[in-house]
Design a protein around this motif. Structure first.
Motif, short mmCIF file in Angstrom:
data_model
loop_
_atom_site.label_atom_id
_atom_site.label_comp_id
_atom_site.label_asym_id
_atom_site.label_seq_id
_atom_site.Cartn_x
_atom_site.Cartn_y
_atom_site.Cartn_z
N LEU A 168 -8.59 -5.30 1.72
CA LEU A 168 -7.87 -5.90 2.85
C LEU A 168 -8.61 -5.64 4.16
O LEU A 168 -8.86 -6.56 4.95
N PHE A 169 -8.97 -4.38 4.36
CA PHE A 169 -9.57 -4.00 5.63
C PHE A 169 -10.94 -4.66 5.83
O PHE A 169 -11.23 -5.17 6.91
N MET A 198 -5.97 2.55 -2.80
CA MET A 198 -6.94 2.54 -1.71
C MET A 198 -7.98 1.42 -1.86
O MET A 198 -8.46 0.89 -0.87
N PHE A 238 -6.51 -1.45 -0.30
CA PHE A 238 -6.59 -1.36 1.16
C PHE A 238 -8.00 -1.70 1.67
O PHE A 238 -8.16 -2.41 2.66
N ILE A 296 0.83 -1.21 0.00
CA ILE A 296 0.00 0.00 0.00
C ILE A 296 0.86 1.26 0.00
O ILE A 296 0.64 2.20 -0.77
N LEU A 297 1.92 1.24 0.85
CA LEU A 297 2.77 2.43 0.91
C LEU A 297 3.48 2.66 -0.42
O LEU A 297 3.59 3.78 -0.90
N LEU A 310 1.05 4.27 -2.68
CA LEU A 310 0.84 5.68 -2.37
C LEU A 310 2.04 6.52 -2.81
O LEU A 310 1.89 7.64 -3.31
N GLY A 354 -3.58 6.58 -6.76
CA GLY A 354 -3.99 6.68 -5.36
C GLY A 354 -5.25 5.87 -5.09
O GLY A 354 -5.33 5.10 -4.13
#
Lengths: 378, 626
Positions: A327-328, A321, A324, A297-298, A301, A317
């Motif tokens: 994943l979340f 996201m 992410f 992810i980093l 970004l 971007g």
């Protein structure tokens, strides 16, 4: 002429320094993280599938094909992507409409389109097409966007999200919506507006409740109190928490998870594979996995921030996201923080659909990063 | 200018985007942190809780039923065996369409209406996730046919279990009893955990009385199961303790001879070893086959047995309560001697009847003309009623009852067999309590000749007779001679419970024994027809009046007449010099005891005393070689 030759020299130096990776427009750190994740995923899939070599082979082939697709997309110039943005979005909307009209029923939801040779979920297309469309639309306007642009962008988001939610496929709708919102946020949506929208969303919750299907309401209720239906809908949540919780700090060992191996854990190789990892590798194993995800992810970004133009920035971007959010939502669902929505653990869950979408997204990231000067050159 | 502005814009855009990017990075970190905190909660804080739940999921405790103890006769003849039996069982939880499944099954193995009836009866009684048998005793061909097709029948299984089998069938039905499926009431009574794996329990006879010995104790094993309940691994935890094997005093040959002697008459024979109280034979007739009860007897078959006018299920030996009639006279005589109310030589006059002072009622002797003047011995030999009216009246009911109670009349002997009844020893206290009436002196006279409300079981009569035979010790009758935990374990003998009768004057006992001897040996003895040269018998005949006809059943005339006839009784022991067997016989509606009952006792004594039989020492008999 001289200018051109200098560019050629630069390019030549690039080739010398970076070799094959640069020529293939690959971002090595990202590639490394993705390969590590994929390998980890195959290893866990072997355990989660009850040591099915067939499933692991099949998934490995899918991974290979998805990686090839990623490399193929990486070759495309961001300019070309930008040109395709609007047509792809419109195509996606058309397919969604087709699904609602002629789609195949499966488990009470209409998600699939049968094209004869292959069945696929048009909603997947929107996970990329919507950020592309928004990035294209917003990048044409001064940033941060004005109210009118925001309104139009909101419509661009709402259209596919509502159509997907109608199928109904809450998980994908959530992912597509988050892709759109992330794009808007990156474009510089004002904080006042963000807070206002959040308040509006909270106020709209009861309305959403009334629009939900029975099974969706049931899921929310079960999420709030899994014990109320321990053998039905609550079973998934209870068993996955037992699996993770009993894993402890160090886990029961690879292939040694009793919840997973004895099939108490449902959907163990697909949506709930995270619980297998938690049970067999423990908290430390999961934290290692999370670090790997964080690295991806980093890196995404960083690629976005380093992008040379607004379109690339916004697209990179929001693609990051989306990853992410995947994943979340999956981890939140499996650990009992979020209601059960069918979202797989990216790159690890068994299955090809999300894999292809995600790898295409990483292809876009690589294209944006390795060809970040191509737009400037126009 | 324009370009510069745009450039500025671009720079601003880039700054803005960088800020947003950093914000998102922080958001991602926050999200992952949230997940990590949740994981910490699940995997560290509540780890023990979830570990317990995880183990509960996969480790199932399964009960292992103990093997029921075997029952042998005194020579090692097997009376109750465990044989492997294969039943087709259905677990209804796993079946969608029960009817269709049964229909499909019946194409493979025959399923009778009886099987269906049993299945429907057992269905509501079973415990959860327990298979219910649809067919019992599958033969090899049937097992093979099902095995090939078993994939079509999830939830249907062949259950191999040990099933009780009684090789001697009806000969031991009343005595050994049988086991049957545990029913609701029994479930309330038993220790459920100990019976967690058991399906059967002793229902009658020794099987019921010695349930605790025979059953043993349940074992447990841990099984690792998967989510579908399939057992993946067994871990033994506690082995079951098998039930104890029982070795009875019973002699199977004698038992068969006794049954043969009774023939198809209704009645009972009890034979006891006077020195030990051990029951050598105990037959109730008519008999029935206990084996169908093990698997669950069909309703129609059961109704046929239950409603049979001859009541074959009724164990006359321990539950049949009959007026002892004249067989009580030796005991009354002993009471007279023991209390000092009379002596052996003191004579009383019999003029054919007896009148209580101040009363006009004639208490008749069976001999209208009377016996004249006679003493104790002749009174017993000729069974003079008037002598015993007088003796009873002289003693009074309290002293009479006291001594009869020493012979265990009026209460169960405590023999180790289920369902024993105690007869009835009438007393003023009893009459007040039960009938709320005062005791009349005339009732004492009736007790003196063993009639009226006085009731005794054949087992009581045999045990009391054994006490005379051994010279004055009442020994509680017992069926089990020895037990052992398992084949290799040492035999443990059961202990006799002895109770000396208060009168220990040998002369008194000798008087009674001499009298009983003359009942058989004497010229006027009522049982002289069983006299023989091989050994000497002491005995007493009896004839008891039938005062009730069976429950409101409609018999035909001849039937009624037959069932109104007196019961024939005989008690006795032999050989007199060193008694080895004491016998009580009752033949319902048999008429005169001397004519009907005494020859049956003689046949039993002959069998025991004269027949060449291989007597096996206990330790050899108990090797289980038979």
């Amino acid at each position: 002429m001289a200018k051109l030759s200098k560019l050629e020299i630069d390019a030549g130096r690039d080739v010398q320094e970076r070799g094959l990776a640069a020529r293939l427009h690959l971002d090595l750190p990202l590639l490394l993280f993705l390969l590590l994740l994929s390998a980890f995923g195959l290893l866990m899939l072997y355990s989660a599938s009850g040591q099915s070599v067939v499933q692991v082979e099949r998934q490995a082939i899918r991974l290979g094909l998805a990686l090839l697709l990623m490399i193929a997309i990486a070759q495309l110039s961001p300019a070309l992507l930008r040109q395709w943005s609007a047509p792809l979005y419109l195509l996606g909307l058309g397919l969604l409409a087709a699904v609602l009209l002629f789609g195949e029923q499966s488990k009470g939801a209409q998600r699939w389109l049968d094209l004869g040779i292959l069945r696929f979920q048009p909603s997947e297309v929107l996970k990329l097409a919507l950020p592309m469309m928004l990035a294209w639309y917003l990048s044409l306007r001064p940033l941060p966007p004005r109210l009118l642009d925001i309104l139009l962008a909101s419509i661009l988001i709402a259209l596919p999200v509502l159509m997907i939610a109608k199928q109904p496929d809450l998980g994908t709708a959530l992912l597509v919506a988050s892709a759109g919102l992330a794009t808007l946020f990156l474009a510089g949506l004002r904080w006042r507006l963000i807070l206002g929208l959040a308040a509006l969303a909270a106020a709209a919750a009861p309305l959403l409740w009334s629009l939900m299907h029975d099974y969706q309401r049931q899921r929310v209720l079960t999420f709030l109190d899994p014990g109320s239906d321990p053998l039905g809908a609550g079973y998934h949540i209870i068993q996955s928490q037992i699996a993770i919780g009993s894993g402890g700090l160090y886990g029961k060992g690879w292939l040694q998870g009793t919840q997973s191996q004895l099939e108490f854990l449902p959907e163990r190789s697909t949506d709930f594979i995270f619980a297998v990892i938690g049970e067999e590798l423990g908290l430390f194993g999961i934290l290692a996995l999370m670090l790997l995800y964080l690295a991806v992810i980093l890196r995404g970004l960083i690629i976005a921030v380093q992008a040379s133009d607004a379109y690339s920035r916004l697209l990179a971007g929001s693609v990051t996201m989306v990853f992410f959010v995947y994943l979340f939502v999956n981890m939140g669902m499996v650990t009992g923080l979020l209601p059960v929505v069918g979202v797989p653990l990216p790159l690890i869950s068994y299955g090809g659909t999300s894999l292809v979408t995600l790898m295409l997204g990483f292809g876009i990231l690589m294209a944006v990063h390795t060809q970040r000067k191509s737009l400037q050159r126009e | 200018m324009m370009l510069g502005e745009m450039f500025e814009d671009r720079r601003g855009e880039k700054r803005l985007f960088r800020a947003r990017g950093i914000f998102l990075a922080l958001l991602v970190l926050l999200g992952l942190l949230l997940i990590a905190v949740r994981l910490y909660h699940l995997q560290v804080v509540r780890h023990d809780h979830f570990t317990t739940l995880s183990n509960d999921n996969r480790i199932k405790i399964q009960p292992m039923p103990p093997t029921r103890g075997l029952i042998y006769d005194r020579n090692g003849v097997l009376l109750a065996d465990n044989v492997p039996s294969y039943a087709l069982t259905i677990e209804p939880e796993k079946i969608e369409d029960l009817e269709a499944t049964i229909a499909a099954l019946s194409e493979l193995v025959p399923i009778s209406a009886l099987d269906l009836e049993r299945f429907e009866r057992l269905l509501p009684q079973r415990r959860r996730f327990e298979g219910v048998p649809i067919r019992l005793d599958l033969n090899q061909a049937e097992r093979a046919r099902f095995a090939v097709q078993s994939h079509r029948f999830p939830g249907v299984e062949i259950a191999a279990e040990l099933s009780r089998f009684y090789p001697e069938g009806s000969y031991t039905a009343h005595l050994v009893g049988y086991v049957g499926r545990i029913n609701e009431q029994e479930l309330e009574r038993i220790d459920r955990s100990d019976y967690a794996g058991s399906s059967h329990i002793g229902k009658v006879g020794v099987e019921k009385y010695h349930e605790e010995w025979l059953h043993g104790h349940v074992g447990y094993q841990q099984a690792v199961v998967n989510a579908r309940g399939r057992i993946l691994e067994r871990r033994e935890q506690k082995t079951p303790v098998p039930g104890r094997d029982l070795h009875l005093f019973l002699d199977m040959d004698l038992q068969r001879d006794a049954a043969a002697a009774l023939g198809d008459r209704r009645g009972a024979v009890v034979a006891i070893e006077p020195e030990t109280g051990g029951v050598l034979a105990m037959v109730s007739s008519p008999r029935y086959d206990p084996n169908p009860f093990v698997g669950g007897i069909g309703f129609r078959d059961y109704a046929a047995l239950r409603d049979d006018i001859d009541r074959p299920l009724y164990d006359r030996a321990v539950r049949g309560q009959y007026p002892p009639g004249s067989t009580i006279k030796p005991f009354i005589g002993l009471a007279g001697l023991a209390t000092g109310v009379t002596t052996a030589t003191q004579s009383k006059f019999c003029g054919g009847y007896y009148q209580l002072p101040g009363h006009s009622y004639h208490y008749r002797c069976w001999r209208r003309g009377g016996h004249g003047s006679l003493a104790m011995e002749d009174a017993i030999v000729q069974s003079c009623d008037v002598y015993f009216y007088r003796l009873a009246n002289d003693m009074g009911i309290e002293r009479l009852d006291d001594l009869l109670a020493e012979f265990n009349f009026g209460r169960p002997t405590g023999a180790d067999i289920a369902g024993e009844l105690g007869g009835l020893l009438p007393s003023p206290e009893w009459k007040r309590r039960v009938r709320n009436r005062p005791w009349f002196p005339g009732e004492t006279l009736i007790v003196g000749i063993g009639q009226g409300a006085f009731l005794a079981t054949p087992l009581q009569l045999a045990a009391a007779t054994a006490a005379i035979a051994n010279g004055g010790t009442f020994i509680q009758p017992r069926l089990v001679r020895a037990t052992r935990a398992s084949l290799g374990a040492p035999l443990e003998l059961t202990q006799a419970k002895r109770r000396p009768i208060p009168d220990q004057d040998p002369a008194h006992w000798q008087t009674i024994i001499d009298a009983m001897s003359n009942v058989v040996e004497g010229r006027r003895g009522t049982a002289r027809r069983i006299r023989n040269d091989a050994y000497r018998i002491a005995g007493k005949t009896g004839t008891s009046q039938v005062f009730t006809v069976g429950q409101n059943e409609s018999y035909n005339e001849a039937e009624v007449a037959e069932r109104m006839r007196d019961h024939a009784l005989f008690v006795g022991f032999a050989p007199i010099e060193a008694p080895r067997i004491a016998v009580a016989v009752i033949v319902e509606n048999g008429g005169h005891g001397g004519a009907t009952a005494a020859p049956i006792a003689r046949a039993v004594m002959d069998s025991w005393l004269l027949d060449q039989r291989v007597t096996v020492p206990l330790d050899v008999a108990a090797t289980g070689s038979h």
